[in-house]
Design a protein around this motif. Structure first.
Motif, PDB file in Angstrom:
ATOM      1  N   ALA A   9       0.141   2.173  -6.139  1.00  0.00           N
ATOM      2  CA  ALA A   9       0.593   1.568  -7.399  1.00  0.00           C
ATOM      3  C   ALA A   9      -0.431   1.729  -8.538  1.00  0.00           C
ATOM      4  O   ALA A   9      -0.078   1.877  -9.682  1.00  0.00           O
ATOM      5  CB  ALA A   9       0.921   0.106  -7.184  1.00  0.00           C
ATOM      6  N   SER A  57       4.542  -4.038 -13.761  1.00  0.00           N
ATOM      7  CA  SER A  57       3.573  -4.709 -12.895  1.00  0.00           C
ATOM      8  C   SER A  57       4.190  -5.874 -12.117  1.00  0.00           C
ATOM      9  O   SER A  57       3.544  -6.409 -11.209  1.00  0.00           O
ATOM     10  CB  SER A  57       2.392  -5.219 -13.726  1.00  0.00           C
ATOM     11  OG  SER A  57       2.804  -6.286 -14.564  1.00  0.00           O
ATOM     12  N   PRO A  61       8.174  -2.378  -5.480  1.00  0.00           N
ATOM     13  CA  PRO A  61       8.195  -0.915  -5.336  1.00  0.00           C
ATOM     14  C   PRO A  61       9.590  -0.428  -4.946  1.00  0.00           C
ATOM     15  O   PRO A  61      10.427  -1.209  -4.489  1.00  0.00           O
ATOM     16  CB  PRO A  61       7.194  -0.652  -4.206  1.00  0.00           C
ATOM     17  CG  PRO A  61       7.018  -1.957  -3.512  1.00  0.00           C
ATOM     18  CD  PRO A  61       7.343  -3.039  -4.480  1.00  0.00           C
ATOM     19  N   LEU A  67      13.713   5.750  -3.633  1.00  0.00           N
ATOM     20  CA  LEU A  67      12.713   6.776  -3.932  1.00  0.00           C
ATOM     21  C   LEU A  67      13.304   8.179  -3.808  1.00  0.00           C
ATOM     22  O   LEU A  67      13.023   9.071  -4.619  1.00  0.00           O
ATOM     23  CB  LEU A  67      11.518   6.605  -2.978  1.00  0.00           C
ATOM     24  CG  LEU A  67      10.390   7.632  -3.050  1.00  0.00           C
ATOM     25  CD1 LEU A  67       9.773   7.665  -4.435  1.00  0.00           C
ATOM     26  CD2 LEU A  67       9.318   7.309  -2.023  1.00  0.00           C
ATOM     27  N   SER A  86       5.820   8.859  -6.117  1.00  0.00           N
ATOM     28  CA  SER A  86       5.280   7.523  -6.313  1.00  0.00           C
ATOM     29  C   SER A  86       6.380   6.519  -6.035  1.00  0.00           C
ATOM     30  O   SER A  86       7.529   6.744  -6.396  1.00  0.00           O
ATOM     31  CB  SER A  86       4.800   7.375  -7.751  1.00  0.00           C
ATOM     32  OG  SER A  86       4.623   6.009  -8.050  1.00  0.00           O
ATOM     33  N   ASP A  87       6.038   5.393  -5.370  1.00  0.00           N
ATOM     34  CA  ASP A  87       7.064   4.385  -5.124  1.00  0.00           C
ATOM     35  C   ASP A  87       7.115   3.380  -6.278  1.00  0.00           C
ATOM     36  O   ASP A  87       7.741   2.337  -6.177  1.00  0.00           O
ATOM     37  CB  ASP A  87       6.862   3.685  -3.778  1.00  0.00           C
ATOM     38  CG  ASP A  87       5.597   2.863  -3.717  1.00  0.00           C
ATOM     39  OD1 ASP A  87       4.805   2.909  -4.686  1.00  0.00           O
ATOM     40  OD2 ASP A  87       5.395   2.160  -2.695  1.00  0.00           O
ATOM     41  N   ARG A  88       6.460   3.711  -7.366  1.00  0.00           N
ATOM     42  CA  ARG A  88       6.528   2.876  -8.556  1.00  0.00           C
ATOM     43  C   ARG A  88       7.858   3.129  -9.260  1.00  0.00           C
ATOM     44  O   ARG A  88       8.315   4.268  -9.332  1.00  0.00           O
ATOM     45  CB  ARG A  88       5.376   3.273  -9.481  1.00  0.00           C
ATOM     46  CG  ARG A  88       5.051   2.229 -10.486  1.00  0.00           C
ATOM     47  CD  ARG A  88       3.999   2.724 -11.437  1.00  0.00           C
ATOM     48  NE  ARG A  88       2.683   2.759 -10.838  1.00  0.00           N
ATOM     49  CZ  ARG A  88       1.634   3.286 -11.455  1.00  0.00           C
ATOM     50  NH1 ARG A  88       1.772   3.855 -12.643  1.00  0.00           N
ATOM     51  NH2 ARG A  88       0.451   3.281 -10.884  1.00  0.00           N
ATOM     52  N   ARG A  89       8.485   2.081  -9.773  1.00  0.00           N
ATOM     53  CA  ARG A  89       9.765   2.273 -10.459  1.00  0.00           C
ATOM     54  C   ARG A  89       9.580   3.062 -11.741  1.00  0.00           C
ATOM     55  O   ARG A  89       8.618   2.851 -12.452  1.00  0.00           O
ATOM     56  CB  ARG A  89      10.403   0.907 -10.797  1.00  0.00           C
ATOM     57  CG  ARG A  89      10.914   0.279  -9.546  1.00  0.00           C
ATOM     58  CD  ARG A  89      11.726  -0.951  -9.689  1.00  0.00           C
ATOM     59  NE  ARG A  89      11.906  -1.395  -8.325  1.00  0.00           N
ATOM     60  CZ  ARG A  89      12.959  -1.065  -7.567  1.00  0.00           C
ATOM     61  NH1 ARG A  89      13.940  -0.361  -8.065  1.00  0.00           N
ATOM     62  NH2 ARG A  89      13.020  -1.452  -6.307  1.00  0.00           N
TER      63      ARG A  89
END
Ligand SMILES: Nc1ncnc2c1ncn2[C@@H]1O[C@H](COP(=O)(O)OP(=O)(O)OP(=O)(O)O)[C@@H](O)[C@H]1O
Ligand SMILES: [Mg+2]
Length: 332
Positions: A9, A57, A61, A67, A86-89
């Protein structure tokens, strides 16, 4: 996928930096918890862009399934060049000069647009009325159905586009309408003309609308307790999302992860307002002429408020808070 690594992250801007703004912080948390669309209206420097930048933030995830969809779209758009997943939205913030093709997709290769690149994540439209009205209206379809359709002479391409819309704007062209002690030089037209650039049907799709007044320098200096950091808010959001996931899975809809993604029929089953809540809804429906879409969207936000509170039942205070977000700014 061989050779592809999962990015951690990393450092995102933190809510700890935002002083005051209790209402806006709450609204951002509710929007994150249920995947709801949010509009922030306030004068320059109130911290709207700052708040929006902190949404990633507090979002959970991506699940492995989500993903996969996100990386598929990125790869079609040629945005997976680095080869890192990346598993970040996704958080997409197109400039207000963006064309319809940039937002919805198109071109010779029928490339996905920002709306699809924001799938399973956030589409942030800063300075909302500065976008071309026709460009904004082209988002109405994906906002309702979760997909964009690009029609061609000989083909029809559709891409998944279930994004969460976060928008920010000043209340009027000069930016200051509603600020105590301020009178716009152009009078009431300053705000009515500016707000009229956003169509009613577009606004109808925004569940949470809040005023974000400026925090004065003196408020900043005498600020009380330290603001809550993003990790604390993120854990409440994650718990509320977990409740939603369980509920929809138990109801036979494992593909639905948030209240925002539930259909109208399904959300009616999931809320079942008690008598007190029903009478409040009826009053609001009559007094503010709530559309059927508005009614279902109020139920969805109320369901999220109950989920954040850890409550199985949706009660009157949840409905009241959900209505209060809806009845701000413009029509219901
Ligand atoms: N509540 C706040 N806490 C801490 N800093 C703040 C706050 N509000 C504003 N600021 C400061 O003011 C700057 C401007 O905020 P921001 O750009 O988010 O305003 P805005 O509401 O988006 O304004 P505009 O309408 O002009 O786009 C921030 O970068 C930050 O330094
Ligand atoms: Mg801004």
């Amino acid at each position: 996928m061989p050779g592809k690594q999962l990015l951690a992250a990393g450092d995102l801007p933190d809510l700890m930096d935002v002083r005051g703004q209790a209402v806006a912080r709450r609204a951002l948390e509710v929007a994150a918890a249920g995947g709801h669309n949010l509009l922030m209206v306030g004068p320059p420097g109130a911290g709207k862009s700052m708040l929006a930048a902190r949404l990633p933030s507090i979002l959970p995830p991506l699940t492995p399934r989500e993903l996969l969809d996100v990386s598929m779209i990125q790869s079609i758009a040629g945005e997976l060049a680095g080869g890192a997943l990346s598993d970040r939205r996704p958080f997409r913030a197109p400039h207000h000069s963006a064309s319809m093709a940039a937002l919805i997709g198109g071109g010779l290769k029928v490339r996905p647009g920002e709306a699809s690149l924001a799938h399973n994540g956030v589409l942030f439209l800063d300075e909302l009325p500065e976008f071309q009205p026709s460009v904004l209206d082209s988002l109405r379809q994906p906002l309702e159905s979760g997909e964009t359709v690009i029609a061609r002479a000989n083909a029809r391409v559709s891409y998944p586009s279930r994004f969460q819309l976060i928008a920010a704007m000043n209340p009027c062209k000069c930016g200051m309408a509603g600020t105590p002690g301020h009178t716009c030089k152009r009078g009431a037209a300053c705000s009515t003309d500016y707000q009229a650039r956003i169509s009613g049907p577009f606004l109808d799709r925004i569940d949470i609308r809040i005023d974000v007044p400026a925090v004065s320098a003196s408020d900043m200096i005498v600020a009380g307790a330290a603001p809550e950091p993003s990790v604390t808010v993120a854990s409440r959001v994650a718990a509320a999302r977990e409740r939603q996931r369980h509920r929809y899975e138990a109801a036979g809809h494992p593909d639905i992860l948030t209240n925002a993604a539930a259909s109208s029929a399904l959300i009616e089953r999931m809320v079942e307002p008690d008598r007190e809540s029903q009478s409040l809804l009826l009053q609001a429906a009559e007094r503010f002429n709530l559309s059927a879409r508005a009614y279902h969207r109020v139920l969805k936000v109320a369901r999220t408020l109950a989920d954040l509170a850890g409550s199985e039942k949706v009660a009157r205070p949840h409905i009241a808070e959900a209505l209060s977000y809806r009845l701000n700014f413009g029509s219901a």
